[in-house]
Structures are given as C-alpha cells and as structure tokens.
Design a protein around this motif. Structure first.
Motif, PDB file in Angstrom:
ATOM      1  N   LEU A  23      -3.839  65.501 -29.918  1.00  0.00           N
ATOM      2  CA  LEU A  23      -4.472  66.526 -31.052  1.00  0.00           C
ATOM      3  C   LEU A  23      -5.548  65.774 -31.796  1.00  0.00           C
ATOM      4  CD1 LEU A  23      -1.710  68.071 -33.581  1.00  0.00           C
ATOM      5  CD2 LEU A  23      -3.617  69.171 -32.146  1.00  0.00           C
ATOM      6  N   VAL A  24      -5.509  64.414 -31.719  1.00  0.00           N
ATOM      7  CA  VAL A  24      -6.561  63.529 -32.445  1.00  0.00           C
ATOM      8  C   VAL A  24      -8.196  64.115 -32.096  1.00  0.00           C
ATOM      9  CG1 VAL A  24      -7.628  61.380 -32.766  1.00  0.00           C
ATOM     10  CG2 VAL A  24      -5.078  61.506 -33.014  1.00  0.00           C
ATOM     11  N   GLY A  25      -8.298  64.017 -30.879  1.00  0.00           N
ATOM     12  CA  GLY A  25      -9.741  64.584 -30.210  1.00  0.00           C
ATOM     13  C   GLY A  25      -9.879  65.970 -30.782  1.00  0.00           C
ATOM     14  N   GLU A  26      -9.043  66.902 -30.853  1.00  0.00           N
ATOM     15  CA  GLU A  26      -9.115  68.479 -30.975  1.00  0.00           C
ATOM     16  C   GLU A  26      -9.530  68.264 -32.497  1.00  0.00           C
ATOM     17  OE1 GLU A  26      -9.288  70.687 -28.722  1.00  0.00           O
ATOM     18  OE2 GLU A  26      -7.654  70.180 -27.471  1.00  0.00           O
ATOM     19  N   TYR A  72     -14.180  56.821 -38.242  1.00  0.00           N
ATOM     20  CA  TYR A  72     -13.392  57.054 -36.793  1.00  0.00           C
ATOM     21  C   TYR A  72     -14.091  56.898 -35.579  1.00  0.00           C
ATOM     22  CZ  TYR A  72      -9.439  58.557 -39.584  1.00  0.00           C
ATOM     23  OH  TYR A  72      -8.376  58.558 -40.292  1.00  0.00           O
ATOM     24  N   ALA A  73     -15.093  56.019 -35.831  1.00  0.00           N
ATOM     25  CA  ALA A  73     -16.175  55.799 -34.766  1.00  0.00           C
ATOM     26  C   ALA A  73     -15.788  55.362 -33.536  1.00  0.00           C
ATOM     27  CB  ALA A  73     -17.350  54.574 -35.320  1.00  0.00           C
ATOM     28  N   ASP A  74     -14.722  54.527 -33.308  1.00  0.00           N
ATOM     29  CA  ASP A  74     -14.339  54.190 -32.119  1.00  0.00           C
ATOM     30  C   ASP A  74     -13.432  55.421 -31.416  1.00  0.00           C
ATOM     31  OD1 ASP A  74     -15.010  51.656 -32.584  1.00  0.00           O
ATOM     32  OD2 ASP A  74     -13.050  50.892 -33.285  1.00  0.00           O
ATOM     33  N   GLU A  75     -12.582  56.018 -32.236  1.00  0.00           N
ATOM     34  CA  GLU A  75     -12.053  57.287 -31.791  1.00  0.00           C
ATOM     35  C   GLU A  75     -12.993  58.379 -31.157  1.00  0.00           C
ATOM     36  OE1 GLU A  75     -11.304  55.615 -34.231  1.00  0.00           O
ATOM     37  OE2 GLU A  75      -9.100  55.239 -34.382  1.00  0.00           O
ATOM     38  N   VAL A  76     -14.010  58.246 -31.873  1.00  0.00           N
ATOM     39  CA  VAL A  76     -15.133  59.608 -31.717  1.00  0.00           C
ATOM     40  C   VAL A  76     -15.699  59.012 -30.093  1.00  0.00           C
ATOM     41  CG1 VAL A  76     -17.499  60.239 -32.222  1.00  0.00           C
ATOM     42  CG2 VAL A  76     -15.678  60.163 -33.816  1.00  0.00           C
ATOM     43  N   ASP A  77     -15.986  57.771 -29.991  1.00  0.00           N
ATOM     44  CA  ASP A  77     -16.551  57.402 -28.721  1.00  0.00           C
ATOM     45  C   ASP A  77     -15.527  57.598 -27.518  1.00  0.00           C
ATOM     46  OD1 ASP A  77     -18.872  56.615 -29.865  1.00  0.00           O
ATOM     47  OD2 ASP A  77     -18.345  54.456 -30.056  1.00  0.00           O
ATOM     48  N   ALA A 126     -14.201  61.098 -23.123  1.00  0.00           N
ATOM     49  CA  ALA A 126     -13.156  61.899 -22.341  1.00  0.00           C
ATOM     50  C   ALA A 126     -13.634  63.542 -22.075  1.00  0.00           C
ATOM     51  CB  ALA A 126     -11.994  62.004 -22.985  1.00  0.00           C
ATOM     52  N   GLY A 127     -14.502  63.884 -22.712  1.00  0.00           N
ATOM     53  CA  GLY A 127     -15.324  65.197 -22.625  1.00  0.00           C
ATOM     54  C   GLY A 127     -15.358  66.024 -23.920  1.00  0.00           C
ATOM     55  N   ALA A 175     -21.687  66.659 -31.560  1.00  0.00           N
ATOM     56  CA  ALA A 175     -22.487  68.130 -31.398  1.00  0.00           C
ATOM     57  C   ALA A 175     -21.954  69.105 -32.162  1.00  0.00           C
ATOM     58  CB  ALA A 175     -22.279  68.424 -29.858  1.00  0.00           C
ATOM     59  N   THR A 176     -20.432  69.180 -32.300  1.00  0.00           N
ATOM     60  CA  THR A 176     -19.729  70.168 -33.042  1.00  0.00           C
ATOM     61  C   THR A 176     -20.238  69.958 -34.629  1.00  0.00           C
ATOM     62  OG1 THR A 176     -17.861  70.487 -31.347  1.00  0.00           O
ATOM     63  CG2 THR A 176     -17.730  71.052 -33.726  1.00  0.00           C
ATOM     64  N   HIS A 177     -20.197  68.481 -35.209  1.00  0.00           N
ATOM     65  CA  HIS A 177     -20.512  68.452 -36.233  1.00  0.00           C
ATOM     66  C   HIS A 177     -21.912  68.625 -36.763  1.00  0.00           C
ATOM     67  CE1 HIS A 177     -16.737  66.416 -37.982  1.00  0.00           C
ATOM     68  NE2 HIS A 177     -16.630  66.370 -36.618  1.00  0.00           N
TER      69      HIS A 177
END
Length: 329
Positions: free
Chosen positions: A153-156, A237-242, A247-248, A253-255
């Motif tokens: 869920l984190v990426g979503e 959350y820079a590390d999670e964003v990267d 992972a696709g 871009a959404t932000h």
C-alpha cells in the motif's frame, strides 16, 4: 473498554458540527463515545456542544486554536476506546460505517490494525453531477490499485493512487495510533496519507469497498503553500519514493499533476502548464484538470485573456520576423 472512540476536531464549524456528531451517534454499533475537540472556536460551537444531553458525547476544549493535527492528537490522548475513528466536523458517516469496518477487521488476523473505506463528495448542482459522471466513466480505463495490505500500500499512497483519507474514513487500533505518535503536527497538508504511512509500519490496513463517508468540498490554501507542503512531504519519504519509482510507480509525476491543478484553479495557467509538462495524467484525471482550468478562467478572465493576446502577438511577431529574414536573405 469502549469499542470505538470517534474523534471530531472542530474549529468554528457550528453550522456543520451537529450533522457530524449525529452521524456518529446514529451508527449501528452502540458501544462508542464521541470525543469532540473544540480547537479554540469563537462561534457558537460551545452552545452546540452544551445542547447535547448525551453521555457518549465528550467535549474537550483548547483555550486557543492549535490546528487540526493537534486537535486529533488531543482526541487520541483522551480516547477510551479499543479503536479510534476520525471524523472531520464538516463530513458525515453512513450509519453502518463503523460496523462494516469492524466486520472487515474481525474477519482477518491480528496483524490487520485498521480499516478505511471509500468516500463520496457532496457535489450539488448540475455541474457537480456532470463532473462525477465524467470521472466515473473515464476511471474505468484505469488499472485497479492495491487497496489492502501493508508494504504494497505504501507505493499506492505515495503515488496518490489510494487515498485512505484518515481524517474521516480511518478506523485504527488506539494503541497503534499512540505508538506511531499520532498526526504530524508540523504538516499543514498531506497529514492524512503521512499518518497512514506510519500506521502501515505497525500492521496492515483493510479496505471496505463502499462509499460510507460523505465529504464536503472545502477551500484550498494557495498553490505556493501546497507546493511547499508537497516538497516537505516527499522529502520525508525520499528513500521510499526512490524505491517505489524504481519499481514503476510514477510518484513525483503524480504530485506534479496535483500542483498543476492547484495553479490552474488559481488562474495561473503558465505555472500550471509548467508543472503538468512532466506530470502523470490518466483518463480519470481529465475531468479534474478541465475543471481546474475552467475554475481558473472564471476566477481571472481578464488576466487570462490578456495572457492569450500577449502570446498570440508574440507568436505572430516571431513568425513575421522569421519571414522577414527569409525574404531578405
């Protein structure tokens, strides 16, 4: 122990507070309390609360206005329930909202710590109906995101594909809400998804696929304020964003699209176009973008006409200059 503590932060919303409180009291589960945190209101909020001859309604008053995140955290501190559920004072719940969420959790193992549901906006009038219908038709072409779980869920959430809307939809174990430190009081925007991201570090969230919350469309802060808050949120959350972008997931871009719509809605079309050039736009986003552009044009018609004329003249002069150079060579 009380089953659910409903936390309603409020500030100068006496006109909508009754509807919110009543929708909590009218839930199909009886074992609940309603903790209303009056965040320093100066309107008739005190009178509204005093009119409730109902032991399940527990007012808590801030002497001064301290912000919605602080008010929610005050509610968490005063909660007596096994679960806390958050409700903004201008929103309302379907009567079976809490029952459906508790049932979803009871059907799962103990590592599921909370549940959220879908929402519907109160878009009154013909324009609102048209907007909702267009969005529903175009959304059918989108790939369905993951809505249950933890890590997945984190990426979503970071990519804004899933919006748990903690302020009015989330039901979560009280001990978990306290363990993660409540809502981040430094954030003026994006506090709901940020809180959910920290909850996901403690366990899984379940999704109830029903529109059990009716939300009011509220005003937005200036686009520049949203941009600064967005940068702050993504940097946390820079590390999670990267990791998820690798992972696709198209998170940044959404932000950019979110920011573009805010600038469009203010009538700052060039700034909006600058953000949208590298944005991620799917069919479900088209109605929102068009609506934002239309709002901006209605808000600043003279400035936008002047901009259009300036661009037309500049383009025409550029073409004239090029033609003149060709003819004189």
């Amino acid at each position: 122990m009380t089953r659910v503590s409903v936390i309603i932060p409020t500030y100068n919303r006496a006109s909508t507070l009754v509807r919110a409180i009543d929708s909590a009291l009218e839930q199909t589960i009886d074992d609940l309390e309603v903790v209303v945190v009056d965040d320093g209101s100066t309107d008739d909020t005190a009178s509204v609360l005093a009119a409730y001859d109902e032991p399940r309604v527990r007012p808590v008053v801030h002497a001064t206005n301290r912000g919605a995140n602080v008010a929610r955290n005050t509610g968490i501190d005063h909660a007596r329930g096994e679960y806390v559920a958050f409700l903004d004072s201008d929103d309302e719940w379907h009567p079976a909202k809490l029952e459906r969420q508790l049932a979803a959790l009871e059907a799962r193992s103990g590592d599921w710590v909370g549940a959220y549901c879908d929402t519907a906006y109160d878009l009154s009038g013909p324009s609102g109906g048209l907007r909702s219908a267009a969005a529903a038709v175009l959304a059918r072409g989108d790939e369905e995101p993951t809505r249950n779980g933890d890590e997945e869920l984190v990426g979503e959430i970071l990519a804004d594909n899933v919006q748990p809307g903690a302020g009015s939809t989330l039901l979560v174990r009280t001990d978990v809400a306290r363990e993660v430190g409540g809502f981040d009081e430094r954030l003026d925007r994006f506090q709901d998804p940020e809180f959910c991201l920290r909850v996901l570090e403690e366990g899984k969230l379940a999704y109830v696929d029903e529109k059990l919350v009716v939300r009011e469309e509220t005003g937005h802060p200036p686009a520049d304020v949203v941009r600064e808050a967005d940068e702050q949120y993504l940097s946390m959350y820079a590390d999670e964003v990267d990791r998820f972008e690798a992972a696709g997931y198209r998170i940044r871009a959404t932000h950019r699209l979110l920011l573009a719509k805010r600038y469009f809605a203010e009538g700052r079309l060039l700034r909006g176009a600058w953000h949208v050039r590298n944005a991620s736009v799917s069919p479900r986003h088209v109605p929102g973008v068009c609506w934002a552009v239309g709002t901006g044009i209605r808000r600043r018609p003279v400035a936008i006409v002047a901009l259009a004329v300036t661009l037309f003249v500049a383009t025409a002069l550029g073409r004239y200059s090029i033609a003149r150079r060709v003819l004189t060579e």
